[in-house]
Design an enzyme around this catalytic site. Structure first.
Site, PDB file in Angstrom:
ATOM      1  N   ARG A 144      -5.445   6.754  -5.563  1.00 20.54           N
ATOM      2  CA  ARG A 144      -5.160   5.492  -6.253  1.00 20.54           C
ATOM      3  C   ARG A 144      -5.237   5.662  -7.772  1.00 20.54           C
ATOM      4  O   ARG A 144      -4.509   4.986  -8.509  1.00 20.54           O
ATOM      5  CB  ARG A 144      -6.151   4.405  -5.814  1.00 20.54           C
ATOM      6  CG  ARG A 144      -5.900   3.901  -4.399  1.00 20.54           C
ATOM      7  CD  ARG A 144      -6.845   2.740  -4.061  1.00 20.54           C
ATOM      8  NE  ARG A 144      -6.643   2.290  -2.688  1.00 20.54           N
ATOM      9  CZ  ARG A 144      -5.772   1.361  -2.316  1.00 20.54           C
ATOM     10  NH1 ARG A 144      -5.013   0.792  -3.228  1.00 20.54           N
ATOM     11  NH2 ARG A 144      -5.666   1.009  -1.056  1.00 20.54           N
ATOM     12  N   GLU A 185      -9.801   7.106   1.825  1.00 18.68           N
ATOM     13  CA  GLU A 185      -9.834   5.847   2.573  1.00 18.68           C
ATOM     14  C   GLU A 185      -9.533   6.127   4.037  1.00 18.68           C
ATOM     15  O   GLU A 185      -8.755   7.026   4.369  1.00 18.68           O
ATOM     16  CB  GLU A 185      -8.827   4.851   2.003  1.00 18.68           C
ATOM     17  CG  GLU A 185      -9.129   4.443   0.568  1.00 18.68           C
ATOM     18  CD  GLU A 185      -8.178   3.382   0.059  1.00 18.68           C
ATOM     19  OE1 GLU A 185      -7.523   2.712   0.896  1.00 18.68           O
ATOM     20  OE2 GLU A 185      -8.084   3.210  -1.169  1.00 18.68           O
ATOM     21  N   GLU A 216       1.645  -1.286   0.974  1.00 16.26           N
ATOM     22  CA  GLU A 216       0.816  -1.364  -0.233  1.00 16.26           C
ATOM     23  C   GLU A 216       1.170  -0.257  -1.217  1.00 16.26           C
ATOM     24  O   GLU A 216       1.151  -0.473  -2.428  1.00 16.26           O
ATOM     25  CB  GLU A 216      -0.673  -1.291   0.129  1.00 16.26           C
ATOM     26  CG  GLU A 216      -1.519  -1.659  -1.086  1.00 16.26           C
ATOM     27  CD  GLU A 216      -3.009  -1.417  -0.881  1.00 16.26           C
ATOM     28  OE1 GLU A 216      -3.784  -1.976  -1.652  1.00 16.26           O
ATOM     29  OE2 GLU A 216      -3.375  -0.665   0.023  1.00 16.26           O
ATOM     30  N   ASP A 247       9.344  -5.911  -4.599  1.00 15.94           N
ATOM     31  CA  ASP A 247       9.370  -6.934  -5.643  1.00 15.94           C
ATOM     32  C   ASP A 247       9.900  -6.298  -6.931  1.00 15.94           C
ATOM     33  O   ASP A 247       9.155  -6.020  -7.862  1.00 15.94           O
ATOM     34  CB  ASP A 247       7.978  -7.521  -5.845  1.00 15.94           C
ATOM     35  CG  ASP A 247       7.986  -8.681  -6.831  1.00 15.94           C
ATOM     36  OD1 ASP A 247       9.086  -9.184  -7.136  1.00 15.94           O
ATOM     37  OD2 ASP A 247       6.903  -9.079  -7.293  1.00 15.94           O
ATOM     38  N   HIS A 253      -4.039  -7.760   9.618  1.00 16.93           N
ATOM     39  CA  HIS A 253      -3.493  -6.475  10.041  1.00 16.93           C
ATOM     40  C   HIS A 253      -2.036  -6.436   9.571  1.00 16.93           C
ATOM     41  O   HIS A 253      -1.133  -6.920  10.249  1.00 16.93           O
ATOM     42  CB  HIS A 253      -3.567  -6.318  11.561  1.00 16.93           C
ATOM     43  CG  HIS A 253      -4.953  -6.407  12.107  1.00 16.93           C
ATOM     44  ND1 HIS A 253      -5.908  -5.446  11.885  1.00 16.93           N
ATOM     45  CD2 HIS A 253      -5.561  -7.362  12.859  1.00 16.93           C
ATOM     46  CE1 HIS A 253      -7.040  -5.779  12.487  1.00 16.93           C
ATOM     47  NE2 HIS A 253      -6.863  -6.952  13.088  1.00 16.93           N
ATOM     48  N   CYS A 283       0.016  -4.129   9.317  1.00 18.16           N
ATOM     49  CA  CYS A 283       0.941  -3.317  10.121  1.00 18.16           C
ATOM     50  C   CYS A 283       1.683  -4.186  11.132  1.00 18.16           C
ATOM     51  O   CYS A 283       2.816  -3.880  11.507  1.00 18.16           O
ATOM     52  CB  CYS A 283       0.177  -2.223  10.868  1.00 18.16           C
ATOM     53  SG  CYS A 283      -0.895  -1.223   9.822  1.00 18.16           S
TER      54      CYS A 283
END
Length: 824
Positions: A471, A500, A511, A568, A790, A792
């Site tokens: 990240r 993670e 994400e 976006d 969730h 997914c």
């Protein structure tokens, strides 16, 4: 990966198939094509019988049909070769004895007998090859081809007011004879249609208090109209006549259909005259063709129009753009309905068997292409491009259509993919998704085969594009990963954030896209400039040594489309037009890419203030050279340094004048949107096509690419409520009612946060909210817990909160802190 266009396929995704491209002159009828209409069984005088006999003799002189090449398998097969006896019966039924004087005196619903066994007229020639990037405007304004002489027209002096007076008198008296005579005469032949509706410029002269216009009227109605901008049609009169038609008695309506049949059965020699084209243009607007009982006649009219030469189509296209918006939309809807009902008839017995009228749908689609071309010639267009979508096609085998088009191109085998304007964006998305899936499977299979052939142990990870990023180094890690794994870009994407424990079932991928796009488009990053006036990003013109990051952004957009993820991104429509220039990557790497024809309208969408200034320059009435004192040189600031660029050789020495200001504006726009950012956009273009190289891009308009990439920004939470599924809850439960009361009362920003929290994206996919498959599940945890999502599976787990206030508080906390993934 580079792809070459399919055989003879158009290279322009946003340009519809050239109307009538390659079509030969029309389909003539031989002497056995149709028996002449029989005389009415009773009440006919001897003169009418003699007239019918004369028409029969004329039809017997019709020449035989020249042989046409047969269609490829599954294409447009030739119909049966025997006599068209049932078509003759159809004509006969129109002429049958009137059922009492009451039919003449009162409007009734048009009833036409069963036509399921009608034999088809010979099909048109099947060559519908499209031209590559040939616009309808490439033909000259005045065509050089010799124009056949137009025969003298009968003199018809009835005006719009005269006709309206006749209709009113008929309604009040119940005697429709005058109206019946007008309709039966006007539609009896193409000559009569022109005599009634061809514009006459009447020069009034008065002599002894009398109006002498007859000679001038005859002279003017016979004057030629051979320009593309002037059809010579009295549109107001045509509209009034058609508006009144459906309110007339049944025998009046039948007389019109009988006349149209007579016109279509006439013998044609050589090219069509402009009077013929006018007649076709007028007949297309007949509202009777909305009735399925008239579809046999309508189909033959469409076939003859589809079979016209390209030059004749050129005239029809330009004439059609003068039709009012409401009537233009009616014509388009009528053609779409014709195609839909032929594909899925409500009453199959109403139509001939599909195998015997395979030319119906291709003919209608070709005529629809003419209206699409006319619509694209006007800015703004007459109707939206989405009004040409036929949602019925969403329910046919689209992949078979796509594969036929890939295999046969635009040759003799008809495919709706030859006319992409008729395919909805939802259907195109299905084609692209399935094409992407097939490419993924093919690439994965090849990797597996390569591994086994080298006697290496297969690994499941080799079937995916695995991206591992930190990240804290999101952009650099992503760039390195995509550069190293360029050969795997067409595999299924899986993302892992280092450190993670989240498993990517789709949510991590969403994400990754969101965070990466947010960081790349940040103004501090310097790759893109945000224009506040237009609320969009544009490419920075700053020069640099490495444009690989622009390639990364292009690859990201390609991966998003390839993996059905919405982003976006706020690019102007011009960007997507450039992205499809050309839609298939050229094999010659020296070919320029991403260069499109840009206009002042494109600049308005990015830099409205500058565009307004240039517009003022174009309309300035004073002396441009003395008052503006400008040259063909522009200036740009780059890292605090002002640099100058000549728009043309020695531009700094060429003043902008009243005479050359249009050239200056066009060169300036081209510099801003093409030349100054060429290297940046070329890298972006190649990045996108490195993932999305597909023939399916040929089907897309620039606006459709934008929808596929970005989805729709308009949220309809009521639609989401209607399509939501529940697990452990009922939609009438108190918690669910609290939830929707709160969500529907949220601001747009909070609604977007909720959508992002539950699905990983705040954009709506192509199919709308229903395509999200949003689910609310009951969480058996304590009500002290926050909601869990969730992403997914687009699933929200909601504890049974006791009241609306508590639910709102916990929901806002949850959706406002929605970054990072973990395992429960």
């Amino acid at each position: 990966m580079s792809l070459q266009s399919p055989p003879a396929a158009t290279a322009a995704a946003d340009v519809p198939p050239g109307p009538g491209a390659g079509l030969p002159p029309g389909a003539e009828l031989n002497q056995g094509s149709a028996a002449s209409p029989s005389a009415e069984e009773g009440g006919e005088d001897e003169e009418e019988e003699e007239e019918e006999g004369e028409k029969e003799k004329e039809r017997e002189k019709l020449p035989p049909i020249p042989s046409a090449s047969s269609a490829a398998a599954g294409g447009l097969e030739r119909g049966a070769k025997n006599q068209f006896s049932t078509f003759s019966n159809f004509i006969t039924s129109i002429n049958q004895k009137k059922e009492g004087i009451g039919n003449r005196n009162s409007p009734t619903q048009l009833v036409i007998p069963n036509i399921k066994n009608v034999r088809d007229l010979p099909p048109i020639c099947l060559d519908v090859r499209q031209k590559q990037r040939i616009s309808i405007d490439t033909l000259p304004q005045e065509l050089k081809a010799p124009i056949p002489p137009e025969p003298s027209l009968p003199i018809r002096t009835k005006t719009v007011k005269d006709f309206q007076d006749d209709v009113e008198k008929s309604k009040s008296s119940g005697d429709w004879k005058a109206v019946h005579d007008f309709y039966s005469t006007t539609f009896d032949s193409f000559l009569e249609i022109n005599a009634a509706f061809k514009t006459a410029k009447i020069f009034k002269t008065f002599q002894n208090q009398k109006l002498h216009v007859l000679s001038n009227l005859q002279k003017d109605t016979n004057s030629p109209f051979n320009t593309i901008e002037d059809s010579g049609i009295n549109a107001k009169f045509v509209n009034v006549v058609y508006d009144a038609l459906l309110n007339t008695p049944q025998d009046v309506q039948k007389s019109v259909l009988k006349g149209i049949i007579n016109g279509l059965l006439q013998e044609w020699k050589g090219p069509r005259t402009k009077d013929d084209l006018r007649a076709y243009c007028i007949l297309l607007q007949n509202p009777q063709f909305s009735n399925t009982s008239t579809y046999v006649i309508y189909a033959h009219l469409l076939r003859q129009i589809a079979a016209l030469t390209e030059a004749d189509h050129h005239f029809l296209v330009h004439w059609s753009k003068k039709i009012s918006q409401r009537r233009f939309k009616q014509l388009v809807d009528r053609l779409l309905q014709f195609i839909s009902l032929r594909l899925f008839p409500a009453k199959p017995e109403e139509f001939p068997p599909m195998v015997k009228c395979t030319w119906w749908i291709p003919s209608a689609t070709k005529v629809l292409a003419l209206f699409n071309a006319a619509n694209s010639l006007i800015s703004p267009p007459i109707i939206s491009y989405t009004d040409f979508y036929n949602s019925t096609l969403d329910h046919i085998d689209l992949m078979e259509e796509y594969h036929n088009w890939q295999c046969y191109g635009n040759s003799h085998r008809f495919s709706f993919c030859q006319y992409p304007f008729i395919i909805s964006i939802a259907a195109k998305k299905v084609i692209i998704q399935r094409d992407s899936e097939q490419q993924m499977i093919s690439i994965a299979r090849q990797s597996l085969v390569d591994k086994v052939s080298r006697r290496q142990k297969p690994d499941m990870n080799m079937l995916f594009l695995n991206v591992k990023v930190r990240r804290t180094h999101l952009v650099s890690d992503s760039l390195d990963e995509l550069a190293r794994k360029r050969a795997d870009l067409k595999k299924k994407l899986k993302v892992t954030f280092v450190g993670e424990a989240g498993l990517d079932m789709g949510g991590l991928t969403k994400e990754w896209f969101l965070l990466l796009i947010r960081q790349i488009f940040h103004p501090d990053y310097g790759m893109f400039t945000y224009h506040k006036d237009s609320h969009c990003h544009w490419f920075s013109s700053f020069k640099c040594d490495n444009y690989s990051e622009f390639r990364l952004v292009g690859a990201l957009m390609g991966l998003a489309v390839y993996n059905s993820i919405t982003l976006d991104i706020r690019f102007p429509p011009c960007c997507y037009k450039k992205l499809l220039s050309p839609p298939i990557v050229p094999c010659d790497h020296n070919t320029l890419v991403g260069i499109s024809d840009v206009t002042l309208d494109d600049l308005f969408q990015i830099m409205p203030e500058l565009a307004h200034g240039l517009s003022e320059l174009l309309s300035y009435e004073g002396n441009v050279e003395e008052d503006f004192y400008s040259t063909f040189q522009v200036f740009q600031e780059e890292f605090g340094v002002i640099k100058s660029y000549n728009l043309k050789p020695n531009g700094d020495k060429i003043p902008v004048t009243n005479q050359n200001r249009k050239e200056y504006v066009q060169l300036y726009i081209d510099f801003l949107l093409n030349k100054s950012i060429y290297k940046q956009f070329a890298a972006f273009y190649y990045g996108f096509h490195s993932v999305c190289a597909s023939y399916a891009l040929l089907l897309l308009r620039p606006e459709e690419v934008e929808i596929l990439v970005c989805g729709s920004p308009e949220l309809d939470m009521s639609a989401l409520q209607r399509s939501t599924q529940y697990e452990g809850y009922q939609k009438t439960d108190l918690t669910i009612r609290y939830f929707w009361d709160v969500v529907l009362g949220f601001s747009l920003d909070l609604q977007k946060k909720l959508l992002h929290f539950a699905t990983g994206s705040d954009r709506v996919p192509v199919g709308g909210m229903a395509d999200l498959n949003f689910k609310i599940s009951k969480s058996e945890t304590s009500t002290n817990w926050l909601p869990v999502a969730h992403t997914c599976f687009n699933q929200l787990c909601l504890p049974p909160y006791k009241n609306k206030k508590e639910l709102k508080q916990k929901l806002i906390i949850g959706i406002s802190n929605a970054e990072g993934f973990g395992l429960e």
